[in-house]
Design a protein around this motif. Structure first.
Motif: not given
Length: 366
Positions: A266-272, A349-355
């Motif tokens: 979710f933090t990866g999504l926020g950084l995107i 998988i979500f964590a790898i892709v988003l970050n």
């Protein structure tokens, strides 16, 4: 690692100097967990039903047909024994078990009354209560049909048994879901404002001219919010225990393991969002749009099984859905790490892709 250490020192200094962020972290979980669990009511449909017909009579077949044709229930399994049906419930493939005893039809004719056993998966207390209520209304209508056909005054009696949430307390279902909401808001909102805030302040240019690799920069941005999220999880579970007496039936480490990867995702999504936004206002509008969809399609209030088919497909790409499922299963059902392995795999998988996208989308040059 030396560059990462300096980045983390800078990030934590910025966080602790910002009194608004500190107030959000400390007071928002307390306020929402004390207020939100007290309100929500919803109609349920597509309640998964497992049937055990020990009688195999005309009356039992008509009863099953009347229940299925009501529109509220969906036949998930036709079991031959209670232990077989219970395994279906444990795999989350059924919500209720309807057991029709031997000599159901003969007992009804001879003694003017007959019992049926209803076992309910009460993790979702509201769904269990409404399912029992719907079935009671259907049986009442079936009673009337039998009376008209046989001119008798017989009655079918339901003996309910509620599993996993014996008290049928709806807050036991809502509190874990609200805790996921809080973690999503902290992980998404604060991280989405992070890089764009430096853009507005002009400090991002000073970082861009340094030889720090992009992945180190993103990791340095991610770790502080991961730590804050873990703190909020601990605070929220403490409040749930002190105020509602709610403690996990399973091992608490399972929640922390899943939360570790969930916050990374979710933090990866926020950084995107922060990478592609020019102002904090723009970042907040984009996050607000995304997070509302995540919450509405995450199963916090409305069960995913009650949603249209297209919405159920969309929820497969919603990380909130998986954390809500896991935290409720661990809290109320005592699920193990093996039981939530599918959700854990998906969130990794979500964590790898988003970050990965967050690292690639960050540009050190304009």
């Amino acid at each position: 690692m030396r560059a990462l250490k300096f980045l983390l020192e800078k990030e934590f200094l910025q966080i602790f100097r910002n009194k608004t962020i500190l107030r959000m972290v400390l007071f928002m979980p307390v306020f929402q967990l004390l207020i939100l669990p007290w309100a929500a009511t919803f109609e349920q449909k597509n309640i998964l039903l497992s049937v055990i017909d020990n009688d195999h009579s005309t009356a039992s077949r008509k009863l099953i047909q009347k229940v299925i044709s009501s529109g509220y229930f969906k036949l998930a399994d036709y079991s031959t024994s209670y232990s077989e049906a219970l395994k279906i419930v444990e795999r989350n493939q059924a919500d209720l078990i309807l057991e029709i005893p031997h000599d159901f039809e003969n007992t009804f004719i001879r003694e003017k009354a007959a019992e049926v056993m209803l076992s309910v998966n009460a993790i979702n207390g509201q769904k269990a209560g409404l399912g029992s209520s719907y079935l009671g209304q259907i049986l009442a209508a079936y009673n009337l049909d039998l009376k008209n056909q046989s001119q008798s005054s017989g009655q079918i009696i339901i003996k309910p048994y509620y599993m996993y949430n014996i008290e049928m307390n709806y807050r036991n279902f809502m509190v874990p879901g609200i805790l996921v909401m809080l973690l999503s808001i902290i992980g998404g909102a604060l991280s989405s404002l992070n890089i764009v805030k430096e853009k507005e302040a002009g400090t991002i240019e000073q970082i861009n001219v340094t030889p720090i690799p992009k992945y180190i920069f993103i990791i340095g941005k991610l770790i502080p919010f991961w730590g804050m999220g873990m703190f909020i999880l601990t605070l929220g579970m403490t409040i749930a225990w002190l105020i509602y007496g709610l403690v996990p039936s399973g091992h608490i480490y399972i929640i922390y393991i899943f939360c570790f990867f969930y916050l990374i995702a979710f933090t990866g999504l926020g950084l995107i969002i922060s990478n592609y936004s020019s102002t904090q206002q723009q970042a907040m509008f984009v996050l607000f749009f995304i997070i509302i969809i995540f919450f509405l399609l995450g199963g916090i209030y409305t069960p995913i099984s009650s949603m249209p088919r297209w919405a159920q497909i969309v929820t497969m790409f919603n990380p909130v859905r998986y954390f809500i499922e896991v935290i409720r299963l661990v809290y109320m059902k005592g699920s193990t790490l093996a039981d939530i392995s599918h959700q854990l795999f998906v969130i990794i998988i979500f964590a790898i892709v988003l970050n990965t996208v967050a690292i690639l989308s960050y540009k050190k040059t304009n």
